[in-house]
Design a protein around this motif. Structure first.
Motif, PDB file in Angstrom:
ATOM      1  N   UNK A  55       0.853  -1.182   0.000  1.00 41.38           N
ATOM      2  CA  UNK A  55       0.000   0.000   0.000  1.00 41.38           C
ATOM      3  C   UNK A  55       0.891   1.235   0.000  1.00 41.38           C
ATOM      4  N   UNK A  56       0.812   2.036  -1.049  1.00 39.22           N
ATOM      5  CA  UNK A  56       1.665   3.214  -1.187  1.00 39.22           C
ATOM      6  C   UNK A  56       0.944   4.493  -0.790  1.00 39.22           C
ATOM      7  N   UNK A  57      -0.104   4.373   0.031  1.00 37.02           N
ATOM      8  CA  UNK A  57      -0.693   5.589   0.613  1.00 37.02           C
ATOM      9  C   UNK A  57       0.418   6.314   1.372  1.00 37.02           C
ATOM     10  N   UNK A  58       0.634   7.591   1.059  1.00 37.49           N
ATOM     11  CA  UNK A  58       1.743   8.352   1.635  1.00 37.49           C
ATOM     12  C   UNK A  58       1.171   9.418   2.561  1.00 37.49           C
ATOM     13  N   UNK A  59       1.139   8.873   3.929  1.00 37.86           N
ATOM     14  CA  UNK A  59       0.624   9.671   5.034  1.00 37.86           C
ATOM     15  C   UNK A  59       1.705  10.597   5.604  1.00 37.86           C
ATOM     16  N   UNK A 113       3.315  22.483   6.971  1.00 35.61           N
ATOM     17  CA  UNK A 113       4.319  21.446   6.715  1.00 35.61           C
ATOM     18  C   UNK A 113       3.674  20.111   6.379  1.00 35.61           C
ATOM     19  N   UNK A 114       2.475  19.861   6.918  1.00 38.73           N
ATOM     20  CA  UNK A 114       1.749  18.632   6.564  1.00 38.73           C
ATOM     21  C   UNK A 114       1.350  18.676   5.095  1.00 38.73           C
ATOM     22  N   UNK A 115       0.801  19.824   4.658  1.00 42.13           N
ATOM     23  CA  UNK A 115       0.436  19.983   3.246  1.00 42.13           C
ATOM     24  C   UNK A 115       1.665  19.851   2.361  1.00 42.13           C
ATOM     25  N   UNK A 116       2.773  20.473   2.768  1.00 41.61           N
ATOM     26  CA  UNK A 116       3.999  20.397   1.972  1.00 41.61           C
ATOM     27  C   UNK A 116       4.513  18.964   1.912  1.00 41.61           C
ATOM     28  N   UNK A 117       4.415  18.247   3.035  1.00 38.64           N
ATOM     29  CA  UNK A 117       4.815  16.840   3.065  1.00 38.64           C
ATOM     30  C   UNK A 117       4.008  16.030   2.046  1.00 38.64           C
ATOM     31  N   UNK A 118       2.676  16.159   2.104  1.00 40.71           N
ATOM     32  CA  UNK A 118       1.833  15.364   1.211  1.00 40.71           C
ATOM     33  C   UNK A 118       2.059  15.734  -0.255  1.00 40.71           C
ATOM     34  N   UNK A 119       2.173  17.033  -0.530  1.00 39.49           N
ATOM     35  CA  UNK A 119       2.360  17.451  -1.916  1.00 39.49           C
ATOM     36  C   UNK A 119       3.738  17.060  -2.442  1.00 39.49           C
ATOM     37  N   UNK A 120       4.734  17.022  -1.550  1.00 40.41           N
ATOM     38  CA  UNK A 120       6.056  16.554  -1.981  1.00 40.41           C
ATOM     39  C   UNK A 120       6.008  15.100  -2.395  1.00 40.41           C
ATOM     40  N   UNK A 121       5.160  14.299  -1.755  1.00 32.35           N
ATOM     41  CA  UNK A 121       4.984  12.926  -2.245  1.00 32.35           C
ATOM     42  C   UNK A 121       4.558  12.933  -3.707  1.00 32.35           C
ATOM     43  N   UNK A 122       3.729  13.917  -4.084  1.00 36.65           N
ATOM     44  CA  UNK A 122       3.337  14.040  -5.483  1.00 36.65           C
ATOM     45  C   UNK A 122       4.513  14.391  -6.369  1.00 36.65           C
ATOM     46  N   UNK A 123       5.389  15.265  -5.888  1.00 32.39           N
ATOM     47  CA  UNK A 123       6.607  15.598  -6.639  1.00 32.39           C
ATOM     48  C   UNK A 123       7.484  14.353  -6.788  1.00 32.39           C
ATOM     49  N   UNK A 124       7.626  13.601  -5.700  1.00 32.08           N
ATOM     50  CA  UNK A 124       8.439  12.379  -5.734  1.00 32.08           C
ATOM     51  C   UNK A 124       7.864  11.381  -6.729  1.00 32.08           C
ATOM     52  N   UNK A 125       6.545  11.210  -6.727  1.00 33.96           N
ATOM     53  CA  UNK A 125       5.899  10.269  -7.645  1.00 33.96           C
ATOM     54  C   UNK A 125       6.163  10.635  -9.097  1.00 33.96           C
ATOM     55  N   UNK A 126       6.366  11.916  -9.347  1.00 26.99           N
ATOM     56  CA  UNK A 126       6.573  12.390 -10.702  1.00 26.99           C
ATOM     57  C   UNK A 126       8.035  12.702 -11.008  1.00 26.99           C
ATOM     58  N   UNK A 145       9.879  14.032   1.796  1.00 29.30           N
ATOM     59  CA  UNK A 145       8.620  14.720   2.101  1.00 29.30           C
ATOM     60  C   UNK A 145       8.733  15.520   3.392  1.00 29.30           C
ATOM     61  N   UNK A 146       9.372  14.947   4.409  1.00 28.15           N
ATOM     62  CA  UNK A 146       9.586  15.677   5.664  1.00 28.15           C
ATOM     63  C   UNK A 146      10.499  16.881   5.454  1.00 28.15           C
ATOM     64  N   UNK A 147      11.578  16.666   4.732  1.00 26.11           N
ATOM     65  CA  UNK A 147      12.563  17.738   4.535  1.00 26.11           C
ATOM     66  C   UNK A 147      11.926  18.929   3.832  1.00 26.11           C
ATOM     67  N   UNK A 148      11.192  18.669   2.760  1.00 26.72           N
ATOM     68  CA  UNK A 148      10.563  19.789   2.057  1.00 26.72           C
ATOM     69  C   UNK A 148       9.405  20.373   2.871  1.00 26.72           C
ATOM     70  N   UNK A 149       8.829  19.567   3.759  1.00 27.51           N
ATOM     71  CA  UNK A 149       7.847  20.117   4.677  1.00 27.51           C
ATOM     72  C   UNK A 149       8.451  21.208   5.538  1.00 27.51           C
ATOM     73  N   UNK A 150       9.692  20.989   6.006  1.00 29.01           N
ATOM     74  CA  UNK A 150      10.346  21.990   6.849  1.00 29.01           C
ATOM     75  C   UNK A 150      10.981  23.113   6.037  1.00 29.01           C
ATOM     76  N   UNK A 151      11.110  22.923   4.734  1.00 29.24           N
ATOM     77  CA  UNK A 151      11.624  23.998   3.880  1.00 29.24           C
ATOM     78  C   UNK A 151      10.511  24.958   3.484  1.00 29.24           C
TER      79      UNK A 151
END
Length: 546
Positions: free
Chosen positions: A219-223, A363-376, A394-400
């Motif tokens: 399951x690749x749900x990225x929480x 940072x939560x929104x940035x974390x989740x959206x970074x998963x989208x960047x990673x997927x692409x 995802x965490x790192x870009x959340x804090x950026x």
């Protein structure tokens, strides 16, 4: 099955696992610490950067010349019969003028899952490195690539295996791949089954194309029409300026919707209510009602994350091609989670005790959206070390994006969590201040804390946290913190973004990531620069070496 990393030949000189399951909130490859039960790609070779100067300058940085180099240098790359077994994916030129030609390994034109090779050229058309990974045994052994099971049957088997609901928001996708797993090459259908419901899923299921059996699954749900400037109140009471759309409806008059189509080249930012699946609306441009507040935050934060990637990295949305940014709020009941499901962000409202509505956290929104960047981009596989890198980026870009501190989720913690000392989900500066779930403790060093060094690595099996994606991510998180403290967050972002979008491939592990992140610093700031030294020192400090 051996997965062999391409030796990167450098030719130029130049959300949550804890006592209250917080680490699963923000939705490996393999490592030298794995237990025997983890046989998937367990014998992966670690790439080594070999610095030398190419004798012959290539006529052009194109796919044909790249393939020629790979075909003529089997002794350096380990790739056999490159012209037959590699298929070009794309060719891209980056902001530094370097060109990157990527290939996927295939058998009889059927792609090998996770096998990608990238040839990198300097701005002067000089071939400077080769990165990625391939599976030599997929070439050495004959593989029958003619399926006997139909794709329709495979999709149904995949749906059954993950207990997918009858009604799906998206039709499953399927492709035929060679899947090296547990010492064998399997011809499989890779089926992606995506759904919401009580237990959301973004499942990848590998169905044997000969027998119809399930080979593997995870399951690749990225929480974790006229644009109008509106003002709203967020979950924590802050005022938000948001872009909405003013719509005249025949029966109900004028309403305002959480639809933002004001950004050129972006298909839009849309925020929906998970309870009815519709874009959230309000009768006025002032969004103050308590029920609307999670939507206000999700909408506002989506735009902030979009603008960060656009302004700092010249990236147009999550796919760099203007894809719509879609968020759902009010998901589930007392749902202490947020996740990226491969298509959209989804936020729970929390239970009010341990968590408040999760869209409150930038940072939560940035974390989740970074998963989208990673997927692409790197599309890091969501298990073991590659999955931990996925979570870590995802965490790192959340804090950026939310640059005030090095914590993830500090704005979404509820009163009982804070009272219990849990003031954030994870900490990049001090990972060990939080405990992992009790089930995970036997797989670590016995102290039961989030690790900040490879000496504290958790040898988790696939069945727990996908092999430690939320737990072991804190090691590379801490490396990023140490680097960022030396060179600043802006430079840290440039280095890690380049590594993610240029060098990393789906099965990259910690050691390879270190090399490619350091190389990204070299590309941007030059060999021997303070930025390169700080980057290398950061990884040394957490025990990730060459």
């Amino acid at each position: 099955m051996k997965r062999k990393y391409i030796v990167p030949v450098l030719l130029s000189s130049a959300l949550v696992a804890s006592s209250f399951t917080a680490s699963a909130t923000l939705a490996n490859t393999q490592n030298s610490h794995e237990k025997v039960e983890k046989t998937w790609n367990e014998k992966a070779n670690v790439p080594v950067f070999v610095k030398e100067k190419i004798a012959e300058k290539r006529a052009a940085s194109n796919a044909s010349n790249a393939l020629d180099y790979l075909a003529n240098n089997e002794n350096k790359t380990g790739l056999k019969n490159a012209r037959k077994n590699l298929k070009q994916k794309n060719t891209e030129k980056d902001s530094l003028g370097m060109t990157h030609v990527s290939f996927s390994q295939s058998v009889n034109d059927v792609p090998v899952e996770g096998a990608e090779v990238v040839v990198h050229y300097s701005k002067n058309d000089e071939l400077v490195s080769v990165t990625g990974s391939h599976f030599p045994e997929a070439v050495a052994k004959s593989i029958d690539t003619t399926p006997t099971v139909s794709m329709i049957k495979a999709v149904q088997s995949a749906k059954n295996s993950v207990d997918a609901p009858d009604e799906l928001e998206y039709n499953p996708t399927s492709e035929l791949v060679v899947y090296p797993f547990d010492g064998k090459n399997h011809l499989t259908y890779k089926v992606n089954v995506n759904f919401l419901g009580e237990k959301p899923g973004n499942w990848f299921v590998f169905i044997d194309a000969k027998s119809g059996e399930v080979i593997d699954q995870y399951n690749a749900i990225m929480h974790a029409n006229k644009i109008h400037q509106s003002v709203g109140t967020g979950v924590l009471g802050g005022q938000r300026k948001i872009h909405t759309t003013k719509v005249k409806q025949p029966k109900s008059g004028t309403v305002f919707s959480l639809s933002d189509e004001s950004h050129e080249g972006l298909k839009g930012i849309y925020t929906l209510d998970a309870n009815d699946g519709e874009i959230m609306i309000n009768n006025s441009a002032s969004w103050k009602d308590e029920y609307l507040r999670p939507g206000v935050d999700a909408h506002y934060n989506s735009e902030q994350v979009y603008e960060y990637f656009n302004e700092q990295h010249d990236r147009n949305s999550l796919d760099d091609n203007g894809m719509a940014i879609i968020s759902y709020v009010h998901f589930g009941e007392n749902y202490n989670n947020a996740f990226w499901n491969g298509r959209q962000m989804t936020y729970g409202d929390g239970d009010g005790l341990f968590m408040v509505p999760l869209s409150a956290g930038l940072d939560v929104a940035a974390h989740e959206m970074t998963h989208g960047v990673i997927s692409n981009s790197a599309n890091l596989q969501y298990r073991f070390e590659s999955g931990a890198l996925n979570e870590s980026f995802a965490d790192i870009f959340g804090t950026l994006v939310d640059a005030d501190d090095w914590e993830i989720g500090e704005d979404i913690m509820g009163p009982e969590a804070k009272e219990d000392g849990r003031v954030s989900l994870r900490s990049l500066s001090d990972p060990s201040k939080y405990k992992v779930k009790v089930d995970y403790v036997p797989y670590g060093n016995g102290e039961g804390n989030y690790p900040s060094h490879m000496d504290e690595f958790y040898d988790l099996p696939r069945s727990l946290d996908n092999g430690g994606v939320h737990i072991n991510s804190s090691i590379t998180n801490h490396a990023a913190y140490l680097i960022g403290e030396e060179i600043g967050k802006e430079k840290l972002g440039k280095i890690f973004y380049r590594a993610l979008t240029i060098y990393l491939t789906p099965t990259s592990n910690f050691s390879e990531a270190r090399k490619l992140i350091v190389q990204s610093a070299v590309d941007i700031y030059g060999e021997g620069s303070a930025e390169v030294v700080a980057t290398a020192n950061g990884f040394d400090s957490v025990g990730i070496y060459e």
